[in-house]
Design an enzyme around this catalytic site. Structure first.
Site, PDB file in Angstrom:
ATOM      1  N   GLN A  71     -33.705  20.122  -1.145  1.00 38.21           N
ATOM      2  CA  GLN A  71     -34.576  18.955  -1.403  1.00 38.21           C
ATOM      3  C   GLN A  71     -35.260  18.554  -0.094  1.00 38.21           C
ATOM      4  O   GLN A  71     -35.467  19.404   0.749  1.00 38.21           O
ATOM      5  CB  GLN A  71     -33.768  17.785  -2.010  1.00 38.21           C
ATOM      6  CG  GLN A  71     -33.282  18.017  -3.428  1.00 38.21           C
ATOM      7  CD  GLN A  71     -32.077  18.927  -3.521  1.00 38.21           C
ATOM      8  OE1 GLN A  71     -31.058  18.658  -2.935  1.00 38.21           O
ATOM      9  NE2 GLN A  71     -32.179  20.004  -4.286  1.00 38.21           N
ATOM     10  N   GLY A 113     -39.269  17.885  -0.786  1.00 40.72           N
ATOM     11  CA  GLY A 113     -38.756  19.193  -1.200  1.00 40.72           C
ATOM     12  C   GLY A 113     -39.853  20.234  -1.262  1.00 40.72           C
ATOM     13  O   GLY A 113     -41.042  19.941  -1.088  1.00 40.72           O
ATOM     14  N   ASP A 114     -39.437  21.488  -1.432  1.00 47.69           N
ATOM     15  CA  ASP A 114     -40.360  22.631  -1.573  1.00 47.69           C
ATOM     16  C   ASP A 114     -41.269  22.826  -0.362  1.00 47.69           C
ATOM     17  O   ASP A 114     -42.404  23.297  -0.488  1.00 47.69           O
ATOM     18  CB  ASP A 114     -41.227  22.483  -2.846  1.00 47.69           C
ATOM     19  CG  ASP A 114     -40.359  22.352  -4.086  1.00 47.69           C
ATOM     20  OD1 ASP A 114     -39.256  22.909  -4.095  1.00 47.69           O
ATOM     21  OD2 ASP A 114     -40.793  21.692  -5.036  1.00 47.69           O
ATOM     22  N   LYS A 161     -38.471  25.842   2.872  1.00 49.19           N
ATOM     23  CA  LYS A 161     -37.202  25.998   3.605  1.00 49.19           C
ATOM     24  C   LYS A 161     -36.640  27.401   3.465  1.00 49.19           C
ATOM     25  O   LYS A 161     -36.201  28.009   4.449  1.00 49.19           O
ATOM     26  CB  LYS A 161     -36.169  24.969   3.097  1.00 49.19           C
ATOM     27  CG  LYS A 161     -36.600  23.526   3.292  1.00 49.19           C
ATOM     28  CD  LYS A 161     -35.626  22.553   2.664  1.00 49.19           C
ATOM     29  CE  LYS A 161     -35.557  22.585   1.156  1.00 49.19           C
ATOM     30  NZ  LYS A 161     -36.784  22.146   0.469  1.00 49.19           N
ATOM     31  N   GLY A 201     -34.754  25.252  -5.460  1.00 48.70           N
ATOM     32  CA  GLY A 201     -35.341  26.569  -5.733  1.00 48.70           C
ATOM     33  C   GLY A 201     -35.958  27.020  -4.424  1.00 48.70           C
ATOM     34  O   GLY A 201     -36.969  26.466  -3.999  1.00 48.70           O
ATOM     35  N   HIS A 202     -35.312  27.936  -3.743  1.00 50.75           N
ATOM     36  CA  HIS A 202     -35.764  28.381  -2.425  1.00 50.75           C
ATOM     37  C   HIS A 202     -36.335  29.785  -2.534  1.00 50.75           C
ATOM     38  O   HIS A 202     -35.637  30.717  -2.929  1.00 50.75           O
ATOM     39  CB  HIS A 202     -34.598  28.333  -1.411  1.00 50.75           C
ATOM     40  CG  HIS A 202     -34.111  26.938  -1.147  1.00 50.75           C
ATOM     41  ND1 HIS A 202     -33.096  26.628  -0.288  1.00 50.75           N
ATOM     42  CD2 HIS A 202     -34.550  25.740  -1.636  1.00 50.75           C
ATOM     43  CE1 HIS A 202     -32.923  25.321  -0.256  1.00 50.75           C
ATOM     44  NE2 HIS A 202     -33.782  24.759  -1.081  1.00 50.75           N
ATOM     45  N   PRO A 213     -45.934  21.663 -12.703  1.00 52.84           N
ATOM     46  CA  PRO A 213     -46.970  21.557 -11.671  1.00 52.84           C
ATOM     47  C   PRO A 213     -46.547  20.513 -10.636  1.00 52.84           C
ATOM     48  O   PRO A 213     -46.014  19.462 -11.001  1.00 52.84           O
ATOM     49  CB  PRO A 213     -48.214  21.080 -12.424  1.00 52.84           C
ATOM     50  CG  PRO A 213     -47.792  20.797 -13.813  1.00 52.84           C
ATOM     51  CD  PRO A 213     -46.391  21.266 -14.025  1.00 52.84           C
TER      52      PRO A 213
HETATM   53  P1  GDP Z   1     -38.231  25.414  -0.622  1.00 53.32           P
HETATM   54  O1  GDP Z   1     -37.618  24.796  -1.797  1.00 53.32           O
HETATM   55  O2  GDP Z   1     -38.409  24.462   0.511  1.00 53.32           O
HETATM   56  O3  GDP Z   1     -37.534  26.673  -0.166  1.00 53.32           O
HETATM   57  O4  GDP Z   1     -39.708  25.831  -1.053  1.00 53.32           O
HETATM   58  P2  GDP Z   1     -40.124  26.546  -2.446  1.00 53.32           P
HETATM   59  O5  GDP Z   1     -39.686  27.945  -2.410  1.00 53.32           O
HETATM   60  O6  GDP Z   1     -39.676  25.728  -3.606  1.00 53.32           O
HETATM   61  O7  GDP Z   1     -41.697  26.378  -2.405  1.00 53.32           O
HETATM   62  C1  GDP Z   1     -42.451  26.905  -1.392  1.00 53.32           C
HETATM   63  C2  GDP Z   1     -43.476  27.847  -2.025  1.00 53.32           C
HETATM   64  O8  GDP Z   1     -44.476  28.148  -1.085  1.00 53.32           O
HETATM   65  C3  GDP Z   1     -42.890  29.197  -2.408  1.00 53.32           C
HETATM   66  O9  GDP Z   1     -43.616  29.720  -3.482  1.00 53.32           O
HETATM   67  C4  GDP Z   1     -43.109  30.035  -1.156  1.00 53.32           C
HETATM   68  O10 GDP Z   1     -43.191  31.432  -1.430  1.00 53.32           O
HETATM   69  C5  GDP Z   1     -44.445  29.520  -0.708  1.00 53.32           C
HETATM   70  N1  GDP Z   1     -44.683  29.524   0.736  1.00 53.32           N
HETATM   71  C6  GDP Z   1     -43.823  29.295   1.755  1.00 53.32           C
HETATM   72  N2  GDP Z   1     -44.480  29.280   2.931  1.00 53.32           N
HETATM   73  C7  GDP Z   1     -45.772  29.509   2.652  1.00 53.32           C
HETATM   74  C8  GDP Z   1     -46.966  29.582   3.443  1.00 53.32           C
HETATM   75  O11 GDP Z   1     -46.972  29.411   4.663  1.00 53.32           O
HETATM   76  N3  GDP Z   1     -48.142  29.804   2.792  1.00 53.32           N
HETATM   77  C9  GDP Z   1     -48.210  29.967   1.444  1.00 53.32           C
HETATM   78  N4  GDP Z   1     -49.396  30.172   0.879  1.00 53.32           N
HETATM   79  N5  GDP Z   1     -47.102  29.910   0.663  1.00 53.32           N
HETATM   80  C10 GDP Z   1     -45.912  29.669   1.259  1.00 53.32           C
HETATM   81  P1  IMO Z   2     -35.790  22.260  -3.090  1.00 49.99           P
HETATM   82  O1  IMO Z   2     -34.463  22.510  -2.404  1.00 49.99           O
HETATM   83  C1  IMO Z   2     -38.461  19.463  -5.060  1.00 49.99           C
HETATM   84  C2  IMO Z   2     -36.625  16.283  -7.431  1.00 49.99           C
HETATM   85  C3  IMO Z   2     -36.803  16.334  -8.919  1.00 49.99           C
HETATM   86  C4  IMO Z   2     -36.747  14.850  -9.253  1.00 49.99           C
HETATM   87  C5  IMO Z   2     -35.699  14.330  -8.274  1.00 49.99           C
HETATM   88  C6  IMO Z   2     -34.287  14.241  -8.833  1.00 49.99           C
HETATM   89  O2  IMO Z   2     -36.293  23.425  -3.834  1.00 49.99           O
HETATM   90  O3  IMO Z   2     -36.769  21.676  -2.136  1.00 49.99           O
HETATM   91  P2  IMO Z   2     -32.423  15.975  -9.574  1.00 49.99           P
HETATM   92  O4  IMO Z   2     -32.483  17.218 -10.377  1.00 49.99           O
HETATM   93  O5  IMO Z   2     -31.914  16.176  -8.198  1.00 49.99           O
HETATM   94  O6  IMO Z   2     -31.714  14.874 -10.289  1.00 49.99           O
HETATM   95  O7  IMO Z   2     -33.953  15.477  -9.451  1.00 49.99           O
HETATM   96  O8  IMO Z   2     -35.705  15.244  -7.184  1.00 49.99           O
HETATM   97  N1  IMO Z   2     -36.037  17.523  -6.842  1.00 49.99           N
HETATM   98  C7  IMO Z   2     -36.749  18.393  -6.130  1.00 49.99           C
HETATM   99  N2  IMO Z   2     -38.055  18.446  -5.842  1.00 49.99           N
HETATM  100  N3  IMO Z   2     -37.631  20.391  -4.547  1.00 49.99           N
HETATM  101  C8  IMO Z   2     -36.298  20.346  -4.806  1.00 49.99           C
HETATM  102  O9  IMO Z   2     -35.427  21.177  -4.209  1.00 49.99           O
HETATM  103  C9  IMO Z   2     -35.807  19.334  -5.660  1.00 49.99           C
HETATM  104  N4  IMO Z   2     -34.592  19.016  -6.145  1.00 49.99           N
HETATM  105  C10 IMO Z   2     -34.744  17.901  -6.859  1.00 49.99           C
HETATM  106  O10 IMO Z   2     -38.028  16.900  -9.279  1.00 49.99           O
HETATM  107  O11 IMO Z   2     -37.970  14.244  -8.924  1.00 49.99           O
HETATM  108 MG    MG Z   3     -38.001  24.510  -3.836  1.00 48.98          MG
END
Ligand code: GDP
Ligand code: IMO
Ligand code: MG
Length: 427
Positions: free
Chosen positions: A222, A12-13, A16, A40-41, A302
């Protein structure tokens, strides 16, 4: 026409949200197919950072219909807040959002149950986002869940009360202290709000769109290593996050799946518990967290950080049938003298393997690394591949050869504009 899919290949994260927003002008429909407010996108443009939890990441682009598909679990309370928060940016979500009548509802008691189950697990807790995801999917599979379409029926309150009575029994069994009254007031207000949206059979909308040649992008939440079947079970989420989830989560035939965009970070992160073979518990890991601002977009926790794990990435490529790769957060590695990639694992018996084993745990896998020279210069203002430092191009070439999938998009910063198209993704 076929549906394109965009999903995360790690835990995840991966970025996307940013990449959906970048690709969005090529689509007329953007649809979430699984997960819920555990996601959290993050999207960044015009100096503003937006975090979306349930609303698809096409919401800031004009002429796009956003869809919350049947595979999603929807929390009306979080939904209401999210819609209301967007009005400050003059975004009227109601104008371009459809919600599946089959999407399951997250009730206040699902959130309480999530907390009760985690508390009961103690040291072995999953590190859930506590958004009620697991308990809501549990009720779906047990065939007792409530769907958004039920909110439109006269017997909704009755059904709600029957289910909540069962939930209360479980909460009492766990001796979990709870106050439901305030939460229920908020919930029913949010249900009234939800009922003013278009709640429809979105499977018809999506299939009709494809028949009339309207491009559709399915937005994953995720990541593949959190998938209920193929992730690091039991430290996973409760849905199919992989490409197969698109068919059941939107009502599409497998033959309708086209491009699959796989998003991965140039390193690895994980939030919550569970194995993470390449995790760095040293100053390099701290540095990654700081440079990458690796704190959860949903919970603020974190994120654990480590080097890129190729066997795990290849596993995700196989399960998802990825056609295009997108490497994000490459800029974060600009501070490192040396960059490592795990190419194999060594098992306890000394054997070396290049496939992700089932039931892997950090204790029984030692990553074997290949080392690369860092490029040690900022890259976040570059616009073209030709500007990228040689050392980075070597890193990209190596990963592309290993994965046998083109790395088509390179993300070098959080902003929409900090994106380099390495090769054309639309024929
Ligand atoms: P998602 O859940 O896959 O949409 O990703 P998140 O939004 O949870 O986490 C990605 C984090 O990295 C966010 O704070 C974005 O703003 C940041 N981000 C995305 N692409 C880049 C990149 O290429 N470089 C940096 N430094 N940050 C990025
Ligand atoms: P995005 O879409 C990162 C992790 C949680 C936990 C496990 C199960 O932003 O990439 P849940 O709440 O689904 O029962 O949690 O999955 N988790 C994520 N980690 N990005 C996410 O979504 C996540 N959604 C759930 O931290 O380890
Ligand atoms: Mg996320």
């Amino acid at each position: 026409m076929k549906v394109d899919v965009l999903l995360g290949l790690q835990w995840g994260d991966e970025g996307k949200g940013k990449i959906v927003d970048y690709l969005a002008p090529n689509y007329q429909f953007i649809s979430r197919f699984q997960g819920g407010p555990n996601a959290g996108h993050t999207l960044e443009f015009d100096g503003i950072k937006h975090v979306l939890h349930q609303i698809p990441s096409g919401v800031f682009r004009k002429n796009i219909t956003n869809i919350i598909g049947n595979g999603v679990v929807l929390d009306p309370v979080i939904f209401k807040k999210e819609v209301e928060d967007l009005t400050q940016y003059k975004i009227d979500v109601r104008q371009n959002l459809l919600i599946s009548n089959r999407a399951q509802l997250i009730l206040p008691t699902h959130r309480l149950l999530d907390a009760a189950y985690e508390k009961d697990k103690g040291e072995e807790k999953i590190g859930s986002t506590l958004r009620g995801i697991g308990p809501a999917y549990q009720d779906k599979i047990a065939r007792v869940g409530l769907r958004t379409g039920d909110a439109l029926r006269n017997d909704f309150l009755d059904k709600y009360q029957k289910l909540v009575a069962k939930h209360r029994d479980i909460l009492n069994y766990y001796q979990f202290d709870h106050q439901l009254e305030e939460l229920e007031k908020e919930f029913f207000k949010a249900i009234d709000f939800l009922k003013t949206f278009e709640i429809v059979s979105t499977e018809f909308v999506i299939n009709d769109a494809l028949i009339s040649q309207s491009p559709v992008l399915a937005e994953g939440a995720q990541g593949s290593l959190l998938d209920i079947d193929f992730g690091s079970y039991p430290f996973v989420t409760s849905s199919n996050t992989v490409a197969a989830g698109v068919c059941s989560g939107l009502g599409l035939a497998p033959s309708r799946v086209g491009n699959v965009f796989g998003i991965f970070k140039a390193y690895c992160t994980r939030v919550g518990s569970g194995p993470f073979p390449t995790e760095l518990l040293d100053p390099a890991g701290e540095r990654m967290r700081k440079e990458g601002n690796e704190f959860g977009a949903t919970t603020g926790r974190p994120r654990r950080c480590g080097w890129l794990d190729l066997p795990a990435l290849k596993y995700a490529l196989m399960i998802n049938g990825v056609s295009h790769l997108c490497m994000t957060k490459v800029d974060v590695l600009s501070v490192f003298e040396e960059i490592k990639v795990c190419t194999h694992y060594q098992l306890e018996n000394g054997e070396t393997v290049n496939r992700l084993p089932n039931n892997f745990e950090n204790e029984n896998l030692t990553p074997v690394y290949r080392s690369f020279t860092g490029w040690k210069q900022p890259i976040n203002t570059f616009k073209e591949v030709s500007e990228l430092p040689l050392a980075l191009l070597e890193y990209i070439d190596f990963l592309e050869k290993e994965s046998a999938v083109p790395i088509s998009i390179i993300s070098i910063g959080p902003d929409r504009t900090q994106t380099i198209l390495r090769n054309e993704v639309f024929a």
